[in-house]
Motif scaffolding. Structure first.
Motif, short mmCIF file in Angstrom:
data_model
loop_
_atom_site.label_atom_id
_atom_site.label_comp_id
_atom_site.label_asym_id
_atom_site.label_seq_id
_atom_site.Cartn_x
_atom_site.Cartn_y
_atom_site.Cartn_z
N PHE A 75 0.84 -1.19 0.00
CA PHE A 75 0.00 0.00 0.00
C PHE A 75 0.88 1.24 0.00
CE2 PHE A 75 -2.22 -3.28 2.37
CZ PHE A 75 -3.49 -3.26 1.80
N VAL A 76 0.40 2.28 -0.65
CA VAL A 76 1.04 3.59 -0.58
C VAL A 76 -0.05 4.56 -0.14
CG1 VAL A 76 2.24 5.43 -1.81
CG2 VAL A 76 2.64 3.04 -2.45
N MET A 77 0.20 5.25 0.96
CA MET A 77 -0.77 6.22 1.48
C MET A 77 -0.10 7.58 1.61
SD MET A 77 -2.88 4.44 4.58
CE MET A 77 -1.47 4.27 5.64
N GLU A 78 -0.89 8.62 1.35
CA GLU A 78 -0.39 9.95 1.63
C GLU A 78 -0.33 10.13 3.14
OE1 GLU A 78 -1.41 13.34 -0.76
OE2 GLU A 78 -2.67 12.03 -2.00
N MET A 79 0.66 10.83 3.63
CA MET A 79 0.87 10.99 5.07
C MET A 79 -0.35 11.59 5.78
SD MET A 79 2.93 10.32 7.38
CE MET A 79 2.87 10.65 9.10
N ILE A 80 -1.13 12.38 5.08
CA ILE A 80 -2.29 13.01 5.70
C ILE A 80 -3.34 11.97 6.10
CG2 ILE A 80 -3.53 13.49 3.56
CD1 ILE A 80 -3.40 15.77 6.64
N VAL A 81 -3.40 10.84 5.40
CA VAL A 81 -4.44 9.84 5.67
C VAL A 81 -4.42 9.34 7.12
CG1 VAL A 81 -5.29 7.55 5.03
CG2 VAL A 81 -4.62 9.17 3.25
N PRO A 82 -3.29 8.88 7.64
CA PRO A 82 -3.33 8.39 9.03
C PRO A 82 -3.29 9.49 10.08
CG PRO A 82 -1.15 8.07 8.13
CD PRO A 82 -2.01 8.59 7.01
N THR A 83 -3.17 10.75 9.67
CA THR A 83 -3.10 11.84 10.64
C THR A 83 -4.36 12.70 10.67
OG1 THR A 83 -1.98 13.30 9.07
CG2 THR A 83 -0.59 11.95 10.52
N ARG A 84 -5.27 12.50 9.72
CA ARG A 84 -6.52 13.28 9.69
C ARG A 84 -7.49 12.68 10.72
NH1 ARG A 84 -8.10 13.30 4.18
NH2 ARG A 84 -6.73 15.07 3.93
N PRO A 85 -7.96 13.47 11.69
CA PRO A 85 -8.76 12.93 12.79
C PRO A 85 -10.26 12.76 12.47
CG PRO A 85 -8.33 15.23 13.19
CD PRO A 85 -7.59 14.85 11.92
N ILE A 86 -10.58 12.17 11.35
CA ILE A 86 -11.98 11.94 10.99
C ILE A 86 -12.55 10.90 11.95
CG2 ILE A 86 -13.53 11.03 9.21
CD1 ILE A 86 -11.65 12.29 7.17
N GLY A 87 -13.70 11.21 12.54
CA GLY A 87 -14.32 10.30 13.49
C GLY A 87 -13.91 10.57 14.93
N GLY A 88 -12.99 11.49 15.14
CA GLY A 88 -12.55 11.83 16.48
C GLY A 88 -11.28 11.10 16.88
N ARG A 89 -10.76 11.49 18.03
CA ARG A 89 -9.48 10.94 18.51
C ARG A 89 -9.55 9.44 18.78
NH1 ARG A 89 -5.94 15.02 20.59
NH2 ARG A 89 -5.05 13.47 22.00
N ARG A 90 -10.67 8.98 19.31
CA ARG A 90 -10.80 7.55 19.64
C ARG A 90 -10.77 6.69 18.38
NH1 ARG A 90 -15.82 5.48 23.25
NH2 ARG A 90 -15.42 3.26 23.02
N VAL A 91 -11.48 7.13 17.35
CA VAL A 91 -11.49 6.39 16.08
C VAL A 91 -10.11 6.42 15.45
CG1 VAL A 91 -12.41 6.37 13.73
CG2 VAL A 91 -13.95 6.74 15.67
N MET A 92 -9.48 7.59 15.46
CA MET A 92 -8.15 7.72 14.87
C MET A 92 -7.14 6.81 15.59
SD MET A 92 -6.00 11.17 14.35
CE MET A 92 -4.27 11.15 14.02
N LYS A 93 -7.23 6.76 16.92
CA LYS A 93 -6.33 5.90 17.69
C LYS A 93 -6.52 4.44 17.32
CE LYS A 93 -5.05 4.74 22.41
NZ LYS A 93 -5.28 5.01 23.84
N ALA A 94 -7.77 4.00 17.20
CA ALA A 94 -8.06 2.61 16.83
C ALA A 94 -7.54 2.32 15.42
CB ALA A 94 -9.56 2.34 16.91
N GLN A 95 -7.71 3.27 14.51
CA GLN A 95 -7.22 3.08 13.13
C GLN A 95 -5.70 2.97 13.10
OE1 GLN A 95 -9.00 6.45 11.18
NE2 GLN A 95 -10.82 5.30 10.61
N LEU A 96 -5.03 3.79 13.86
CA LEU A 96 -3.56 3.74 13.89
C LEU A 96 -3.06 2.43 14.50
CD1 LEU A 96 -2.71 7.41 14.87
CD2 LEU A 96 -2.32 6.30 12.66
#
Length: 93
Positions: free
Chosen positions: A18-39
């Protein structure tokens, strides 16, 4: 993609990249809890031996997807190159 999904459980394991733009894992869509789970999930998947995840530098001025979306998928069942080319054109139209 879940680490235990059918794709990652079959043998032989497929090589997945996979190639992702750096903004993808740093954009807090869904809030901090969702972002933490995604990371955490991204880190779990990245630990798999057959998975490679690359992050694209946000300062990069050009990349292959600038001309539109694309998907490259090759399997032992894949049709010949002309069929893949036609499918890729149809997907980006």
């Amino acid at each position: 993609m879940r680490a235990g999904s059918t794709c990652c459980a079959r043998r032989p394991l497929p090589d997945i990249s996979f190639v992702m733009e750096m903004i993808v894992p740093t954009r807090p869509i869904g809030g901090r809890r969702v972002m933490k789970a995604q990371l955490h999930h991204l880190a779990e998947v990245a630990r798999l031996r057959h998975v490679r995840i690359q992050l694209m530098d946000p300062d990069r001025e050009d990349h292959a997807a600038l001309d539109g979306p694309f998907v490259l998928l090759e399997t032992w069942r894949s049709p010949g190159p002309s069929s893949r080319t036609a499918a890729a054109r149809a997907a980006t139209a």
